[in-house]
Design a protein around this motif. Structure first.
Motif, mmCIF file in Angstrom:
data_model
loop_
_atom_site.group_PDB
_atom_site.id
_atom_site.type_symbol
_atom_site.label_atom_id
_atom_site.label_comp_id
_atom_site.label_asym_id
_atom_site.label_seq_id
_atom_site.Cartn_x
_atom_site.Cartn_y
_atom_site.Cartn_z
ATOM 1 N N PRO A 253 51.915 35.722 38.761
ATOM 2 C CA PRO A 253 50.668 35.923 37.805
ATOM 3 C C PRO A 253 50.305 37.403 37.587
ATOM 4 N N LEU A 254 50.286 37.803 36.349
ATOM 5 C CA LEU A 254 49.901 38.949 36.037
ATOM 6 C C LEU A 254 48.452 39.543 36.567
ATOM 7 N N HIS A 255 48.198 40.497 37.025
ATOM 8 C CA HIS A 255 47.161 40.895 37.515
ATOM 9 C C HIS A 255 46.944 42.348 37.423
ATOM 10 N N ARG A 256 45.910 42.874 37.838
ATOM 11 C CA ARG A 256 45.473 44.162 38.085
ATOM 12 C C ARG A 256 45.393 44.694 39.535
ATOM 13 N N ASP A 257 46.137 45.707 39.857
ATOM 14 C CA ASP A 257 45.892 46.091 41.318
ATOM 15 C C ASP A 257 44.835 46.588 41.764
ATOM 16 N N ASP A 258 44.094 47.032 40.884
ATOM 17 C CA ASP A 258 42.649 47.581 41.392
ATOM 18 C C ASP A 258 41.604 46.413 41.364
ATOM 19 N N MET A 259 42.091 45.208 41.392
ATOM 20 C CA MET A 259 41.302 44.025 41.757
ATOM 21 C C MET A 259 40.588 44.091 43.144
ATOM 22 N N VAL A 260 41.699 44.536 43.999
ATOM 23 C CA VAL A 260 41.380 44.825 45.568
ATOM 24 C C VAL A 260 39.916 45.593 45.521
ATOM 25 N N PHE A 261 39.527 46.548 44.715
ATOM 26 C CA PHE A 261 38.270 47.305 44.860
ATOM 27 C C PHE A 261 37.189 46.435 43.986
ATOM 28 N N LEU A 262 37.295 45.407 43.522
ATOM 29 C CA LEU A 262 36.591 44.570 42.497
ATOM 30 C C LEU A 262 36.245 45.692 41.337
ATOM 31 N N TRP A 263 37.342 46.469 40.994
ATOM 32 C CA TRP A 263 36.871 47.563 39.899
ATOM 33 C C TRP A 263 36.539 46.788 38.533
ATOM 34 N N ARG A 264 35.908 47.403 37.824
ATOM 35 C CA ARG A 264 35.197 46.872 36.483
ATOM 36 C C ARG A 264 35.960 47.574 35.552
ATOM 37 N N HIS A 265 36.207 46.933 34.330
ATOM 38 C CA HIS A 265 36.941 47.657 33.075
ATOM 39 C C HIS A 265 36.107 47.280 31.933
ATOM 40 N N ASP B 76 37.001 42.884 31.060
ATOM 41 C CA ASP B 76 37.448 42.173 32.004
ATOM 42 C C ASP B 76 37.335 40.658 31.746
ATOM 43 N N GLU B 77 37.160 40.445 30.351
ATOM 44 C CA GLU B 77 36.935 39.144 29.913
ATOM 45 C C GLU B 77 38.283 38.551 29.222
ATOM 46 N N ARG B 78 39.267 39.687 28.853
ATOM 47 C CA ARG B 78 40.262 39.288 28.157
ATOM 48 C C ARG B 78 41.432 38.675 29.167
ATOM 49 N N MET B 79 42.001 37.626 29.089
ATOM 50 C CA MET B 79 42.981 36.936 29.996
ATOM 51 C C MET B 79 44.244 37.444 29.638
ATOM 52 N N PRO B 80 45.195 37.834 30.641
ATOM 53 C CA PRO B 80 46.648 38.319 30.391
ATOM 54 C C PRO B 80 47.560 37.112 29.809
ATOM 55 N N LEU B 81 48.451 37.243 28.900
ATOM 56 C CA LEU B 81 49.200 36.207 28.507
ATOM 57 C C LEU B 81 50.440 36.647 28.803
#
Length: 306
Positions: free
Chosen positions: A140-152, A188-193
């Motif tokens: 699944p596509l993801h951002r690795d800074d999700m571990v920090f709960l980073w906001r974009h 952070d609202e846009r879903m990766p496809l």
């Protein structure tokens, strides 16, 4: 930003290993990542391959969590304890320079009536070898800074600069890392496809360097052979390390590493006082514990994993 799909002929930008830090950073800020061709020499890659083959064949098994980690994927951490060549990866001048350029943005703070400029420290946040075997579907596509709960998006600061070293050739067929160009600019609202992602294609010794806000994931291996890559991340030192480096390395191994690597693994404290330790009644830099035969070393309490 409109939600148009990436064209099938779009590729990540590839730069030669002679590129400057500034050239590579410009591409990363534009696209979210860059491929550096031939970043590591044949000797380094051969050494890594031998170390990782031994690790994969004797010490780790396939994942049990099918969707994200992959049931047909082998993963290994604590790489500084498993390969001396990790020093070459971490201190590669181009990768290290890119990480410092992107992460070490100065911050001005007030301490009383004194205006002080802080240069954030960086640290090694995670190390992982990833071997994707035939039959493994795309991660699944993801951002690795999700571990920090980073906001974009945060156009002023990134938390991570990561590298994926091709230990074997990366192709579309064997699971080359999927990347969505320019996704680091999304909120952070846009879903990766999946159809927006493109495959990283590069020869062994080349490397993908990207930032924590870029959507990516391991690719689908429809070939007949495994694909082996090695990833490592530099993170801001005021963030918690994703991989607990203090418990990942035997103390004896840690002491044999260059001082710069020891500090990058977390045995340091910066101008903002993060990571200090009290020794003999004094607040001091934890690197003191690794110097000589300091009596406090035995009090660190790190187990020596086998």
């Amino acid at each position: 930003m409109s939600e148009t799909n990436v064209s099938a002929d779009v590729k990540l930008t590839t730069l030669p290993n002679t590129a400057s830090v500034e050239e590579a950073v410009e591409v990363i800020y534009r696209d979210g990542g860059v491929i550096i061709e031939g970043l590591f020499d044949d000797e380094t890659i051969a050494g890594l391959r031998a170390d990782l083959d031994r690790t994969f064949n004797k010490e780790v098994s396939f994942g049990e969590e099918a969707e994200f980690l992959g049931a047909q994927t082998r993963r290994a951490g604590k790489l500084f304890a498993r390969s001396k060549h990790m020093v070459d990866i971490a201190l590669n001048p181009l990768y290290y320079g890119i990480a410092k350029n992107i992460l070490q943005k100065t911050i001005d703070i007030w301490i009383g009536q004194t205006r002080q400029t802080i240069v954030p420290d960086i640290q090694i946040g995670v190390t992982q070898a990833i071997q994707i075997h035939p039959g493994q579907g795309a991660q699944p596509l993801h951002r690795d800074d999700m571990v920090f709960l980073w906001r974009h998006p945060d156009y002023n600061r990134e938390g991570r600069v990561q590298i994926m070293v091709a230990v074997s050739d990366f192709t579309k067929e064997n699971g080359g890392t999927l990347v969505i160009p320019e996704s680091h600019k999304w909120d952070d609202e846009r879903m990766p496809l999946n159809e927006e992602a493109i495959s990283t294609e590069m020869t062994a010794g080349s490397a993908l360097i990207w930032i924590g806000s870029t959507y990516h994931g391991g690719g689908n291996n429809s070939s007949t052979a495994p694909r082996t890559g090695l990833t490592m991340a530099y993170d801001l030192a005021n963030l918690r390390q994703e991989e607990n480096q203090y418990l990942s390395l035997p103390l004896a191994t840690l002491k044999e590493l260059p001082e710069e690597i020891q500090r990058l693994l977390g045995w340091d404290s910066g101008d903002n006082y993060m990571g200090y330790v009290e020794i003999d009644g004094q607040f001091t830099n934890p690197h003191t514990l690794l110097q000589g035969d300091h009596e406090a070393t035995d009090a660190v309490g790190i187990a020596a994993p086998k």
